[in-house]
Scaffold this motif. Structure first.
Motif, PDB file in Angstrom:
ATOM      1  N   HIS A 145     -11.933   0.668 -14.407  1.00  0.00           N
ATOM      2  CA  HIS A 145     -11.512  -0.715 -14.259  1.00  0.00           C
ATOM      3  C   HIS A 145     -12.371  -1.710 -13.583  1.00  0.00           C
ATOM      4  N   ASP A 146     -13.285  -1.017 -12.656  1.00  0.00           N
ATOM      5  CA  ASP A 146     -14.460  -1.805 -11.916  1.00  0.00           C
ATOM      6  C   ASP A 146     -15.362  -0.994 -11.407  1.00  0.00           C
ATOM      7  N   TRP A 147     -16.317  -1.251 -10.715  1.00  0.00           N
ATOM      8  CA  TRP A 147     -17.487  -0.541 -10.066  1.00  0.00           C
ATOM      9  C   TRP A 147     -16.702   0.715  -9.131  1.00  0.00           C
ATOM     10  N   GLY A 148     -17.056   1.771  -9.493  1.00  0.00           N
ATOM     11  CA  GLY A 148     -16.366   2.928  -8.519  1.00  0.00           C
ATOM     12  C   GLY A 148     -14.948   3.095  -8.747  1.00  0.00           C
ATOM     13  N   VAL A 149     -14.253   2.378  -9.640  1.00  0.00           N
ATOM     14  CA  VAL A 149     -12.888   2.453  -9.851  1.00  0.00           C
ATOM     15  C   VAL A 149     -12.431   3.122 -11.070  1.00  0.00           C
ATOM     16  N   TYR A 150     -12.184   4.282 -11.241  1.00  0.00           N
ATOM     17  CA  TYR A 150     -12.270   5.110 -12.469  1.00  0.00           C
ATOM     18  C   TYR A 150     -10.912   5.916 -12.375  1.00  0.00           C
ATOM     19  N   THR A 151      -9.981   5.673 -13.526  1.00  0.00           N
ATOM     20  CA  THR A 151      -8.841   6.782 -13.869  1.00  0.00           C
ATOM     21  C   THR A 151      -9.089   7.604 -15.040  1.00  0.00           C
ATOM     22  N   LEU A 152      -8.733   8.743 -14.976  1.00  0.00           N
ATOM     23  CA  LEU A 152      -8.734   9.803 -16.253  1.00  0.00           C
ATOM     24  C   LEU A 152      -7.703   9.326 -17.229  1.00  0.00           C
ATOM     25  N   MET A 176     -21.457  12.258 -12.939  1.00  0.00           N
ATOM     26  CA  MET A 176     -20.729  11.578 -14.050  1.00  0.00           C
ATOM     27  C   MET A 176     -20.571  10.032 -13.693  1.00  0.00           C
ATOM     28  N   GLU A 177     -20.621   9.453 -12.526  1.00  0.00           N
ATOM     29  CA  GLU A 177     -20.802   8.064 -12.582  1.00  0.00           C
ATOM     30  C   GLU A 177     -22.206   7.600 -12.965  1.00  0.00           C
ATOM     31  N   GLY A 178     -23.150   8.371 -12.725  1.00  0.00           N
ATOM     32  CA  GLY A 178     -24.455   8.125 -13.102  1.00  0.00           C
ATOM     33  C   GLY A 178     -24.384   7.965 -14.654  1.00  0.00           C
ATOM     34  N   HIS A 179     -23.941   8.970 -15.316  1.00  0.00           N
ATOM     35  CA  HIS A 179     -23.907   8.965 -16.868  1.00  0.00           C
ATOM     36  C   HIS A 179     -23.253   7.847 -17.147  1.00  0.00           C
ATOM     37  N   LEU A 180     -21.814   7.399 -16.681  1.00  0.00           N
ATOM     38  CA  LEU A 180     -21.052   6.380 -17.043  1.00  0.00           C
ATOM     39  C   LEU A 180     -21.732   5.211 -16.979  1.00  0.00           C
ATOM     40  N   LEU A 181     -22.480   4.804 -15.909  1.00  0.00           N
ATOM     41  CA  LEU A 181     -23.203   3.459 -15.874  1.00  0.00           C
ATOM     42  C   LEU A 181     -24.610   3.515 -16.459  1.00  0.00           C
ATOM     43  N   THR A 182     -25.034   4.415 -17.090  1.00  0.00           N
ATOM     44  CA  THR A 182     -26.405   4.276 -17.431  1.00  0.00           C
ATOM     45  C   THR A 182     -26.457   3.232 -18.556  1.00  0.00           C
ATOM     46  N   PRO A 183     -25.691   2.722 -19.641  1.00  0.00           N
ATOM     47  CA  PRO A 183     -25.692   1.589 -20.390  1.00  0.00           C
ATOM     48  C   PRO A 183     -25.820   0.483 -19.533  1.00  0.00           C
ATOM     49  N   MET A 184     -25.714   0.482 -18.214  1.00  0.00           N
ATOM     50  CA  MET A 184     -26.028  -0.819 -17.320  1.00  0.00           C
ATOM     51  C   MET A 184     -27.372  -1.044 -17.332  1.00  0.00           C
ATOM     52  N   LEU A 185     -28.249  -0.105 -17.637  1.00  0.00           N
ATOM     53  CA  LEU A 185     -29.596  -0.108 -17.394  1.00  0.00           C
ATOM     54  C   LEU A 185     -30.261  -0.917 -18.514  1.00  0.00           C
ATOM     55  N   ILE A 188     -22.944  18.654  -0.524  1.00  0.00           N
ATOM     56  CA  ILE A 188     -22.423  19.019  -2.172  1.00  0.00           C
ATOM     57  C   ILE A 188     -21.173  19.167  -2.313  1.00  0.00           C
ATOM     58  N   TYR A 189     -20.724  18.579  -3.538  1.00  0.00           N
ATOM     59  CA  TYR A 189     -19.281  18.764  -4.054  1.00  0.00           C
ATOM     60  C   TYR A 189     -19.252  19.136  -5.518  1.00  0.00           C
ATOM     61  N   PRO A 190     -19.464  20.756  -5.850  1.00  0.00           N
ATOM     62  CA  PRO A 190     -19.576  21.190  -7.210  1.00  0.00           C
ATOM     63  C   PRO A 190     -18.477  20.862  -8.250  1.00  0.00           C
ATOM     64  N   ARG A 191     -17.285  20.446  -7.555  1.00  0.00           N
ATOM     65  CA  ARG A 191     -16.241  19.902  -8.288  1.00  0.00           C
ATOM     66  C   ARG A 191     -15.747  18.546  -8.348  1.00  0.00           C
ATOM     67  N   TRP A 192     -16.869  17.735  -7.524  1.00  0.00           N
ATOM     68  CA  TRP A 192     -16.307  16.185  -7.480  1.00  0.00           C
ATOM     69  C   TRP A 192     -15.963  15.609  -8.740  1.00  0.00           C
ATOM     70  N   LEU A 193     -14.779  15.073  -8.735  1.00  0.00           N
ATOM     71  CA  LEU A 193     -14.278  14.419  -9.867  1.00  0.00           C
ATOM     72  C   LEU A 193     -14.681  12.864  -9.684  1.00  0.00           C
ATOM     73  N   ILE A 194     -14.844  12.323 -10.939  1.00  0.00           N
ATOM     74  CA  ILE A 194     -15.481  10.716 -10.993  1.00  0.00           C
ATOM     75  C   ILE A 194     -14.153   9.803 -10.375  1.00  0.00           C
ATOM     76  N   THR A 195     -13.060  10.405 -10.595  1.00  0.00           N
ATOM     77  CA  THR A 195     -11.698   9.742 -10.320  1.00  0.00           C
ATOM     78  C   THR A 195     -11.600   9.775  -8.828  1.00  0.00           C
ATOM     79  N   ASP A 196     -12.295  10.772  -8.083  1.00  0.00           N
ATOM     80  CA  ASP A 196     -12.272  10.847  -6.459  1.00  0.00           C
ATOM     81  C   ASP A 196     -13.396  10.268  -5.886  1.00  0.00           C
ATOM     82  N   LEU A 197     -13.950   9.364  -6.175  1.00  0.00           N
ATOM     83  CA  LEU A 197     -15.476   8.946  -5.614  1.00  0.00           C
ATOM     84  C   LEU A 197     -14.959   8.442  -4.075  1.00  0.00           C
ATOM     85  N   ASN A 198     -14.110   7.852  -3.805  1.00  0.00           N
ATOM     86  CA  ASN A 198     -13.628   7.365  -2.585  1.00  0.00           C
ATOM     87  C   ASN A 198     -12.845   8.226  -1.599  1.00  0.00           C
TER      88      ASN A 198
END
Ligand code: KG4
Ligand code: ZN
Length: 338
Positions: free
Chosen positions: A146-153, A112-121, A326-336
């Motif tokens: 908020h910033d690279w890698g810092v996302y809240t839902l 989901m971070e991949g999708h989120l940052l695609t417009p950066m390309l 692998i983390y099948p339920r990895w949330l974009i808000t839990d990257l760190n």
């Protein structure tokens, strides 16, 4: 520096190479639409087996493309989640094995971070902080970026994702998988406002969504109507309208409430023409700006994985030292947290 990206989170097998100077220099995707169409959707076990067949060929093509040698790949980034466990495992195992043989690190990437940052390309990139609407086959989320890698839902679908609703209604209308683009195409023949469907949660306070009631409403509606082309097109038109109304309204409210100027819309459904048209109109009216990715990169691809892999490699984050994760339920808000 070059990163090889592998995407196998669901039913598409993708391999790409991101070069820190030249950007995406290789990007290939093989989809499983024939299999999915045969079964009316994704069968996880079959999806994983197909990845196993296709992925080695794509990696070989990437490494032989324009004399890109194995020796000039600095790391391998693979999607570690969210997604189907069997599918993720194929990319993670093959990526780790290749990295081991080349003596380079692996980087785990959140799809989901991949999708989120695609417009950066794109040339015209959004600046942080921004609001993001992620609309894919598995997710419908409003994200505070908020910033690279810092996302809240901010909000998300409480049941079906918007892509899932598109696909299910498309199936009810007898369209092939993946239904979203086919439904949208059928809707171009529909008469606007001939039918009126509900807009669940459109006036609900907060930023959550719900699409399964709309899908059930359409399913019951179809049963009562004559099955002919015009009726099907009119249903497609009103369904698309209803979904777009909800998405545009929630984005507008979130932009105003949080006082953001920039909006990013990404994920498979962001390829929808009506959604883009109506979002463009809304941001223009309210003095905001919207950023999308190129149409080919809206749906699943490995370019976004290689790109995020590069960012994470540069920041020395989520470097995995060959542990197959692998983390099948990895949330974009839990990257760190990983
Ligand atoms: O992002 P994506 O490729 O995969 C996931 O991560 O889930 O999104 C796939 C979804 C499918 O549900 C597909 O029907 C939908 O995106 N989609 C569309 C359009 N293109 C793809 N939905 C509506 N209109 C489109 N043009
Ligand atoms: Zn996706």
């Amino acid at each position: 520096m070059r990163i090889l990206g592998i995407e196998t989170s669901c039913d598409d097998t993708g391999v790409a190479i991101y070069d820190s100077i030249n950007g995406i220099i290789f990007n290939k995707l093989v989809n499983q639409s024939t299999i999915n169409d045969h079964y009316g959707g994704i069968v996880p076990e079959l999806a994983a087996r197909k990845h196993l067949i296709v992925l080695p060929h794509l990696i070989k093509q990437a490494l032989h493309f324009n004399n890109i040698s194995k020796g000039c790949i600095n790391a391998i980034a693979y999607t570690a989640g969210p997604g189907l466990a069997g599918s993720l495992l194929v990319g993670a195992s093959l990526g780790s094995a290749l990295a081991f043989s080349l003596n380079i690190p692996t980087i785990i990437v959140n799809h989901m971070e991949g999708h989120l940052l695609t417009p950066m390309l794109e040339n015209n990139k959004p600046k942080f902080p921004f609001l993001a609407l992620l609309v894919s086959g598995g997710h419908t989320q409003l994200i505070n970026a908020h910033d690279w890698g810092v996302y809240t839902l901010l909000g998300e679908s409480l049941d079906d994702s918007v892509g899932e609703a598109f696909d299910k209604v498309a199936k009810l209308l007898g369209l092939k998988y993946p239904g979203g683009p086919n439904l949208s195409q059928l809707a171009t023949f529909g008469i606007k406002n001939k039918f009126v469907f509900p807009r669940p949660m459109i006036n609900h306070s907060g930023f959550n969504f719900s699409f399964s009631g709309l899908k059930t409403y359409v399913a019951n509606f179809i049963k009562k109507l004559d099955d002919n082309f015009q009726n099907r097109a009119d249903i497609a038109k009103e369904f698309e309208n209803s979904v777009v109304d909800i998405l545009v309204n929630k984005c507008k409210k979130a932009l105003i409430k949080l006082n953001y100027v920039n909006l990013v819309v990404s994920g498979g459904v962001s390829a929808n023409y009506q959604l883009r048209r109506r979002i463009n109109k809304m941001v223009c009216k309210y003095g905001k700006k919207v950023f999308y990715s190129n149409l080919e990169l809206c749906t699943d691809n490995a370019a976004m994985i290689a790109y995020v892999g590069m960012l994470r490699f540069e920041q020395s984050r989520t470097i995995n030292n060959l542990k197959i994760s692998i983390y099948p339920r990895w949330l974009i808000t839990d990257l760190n947290k990983i």
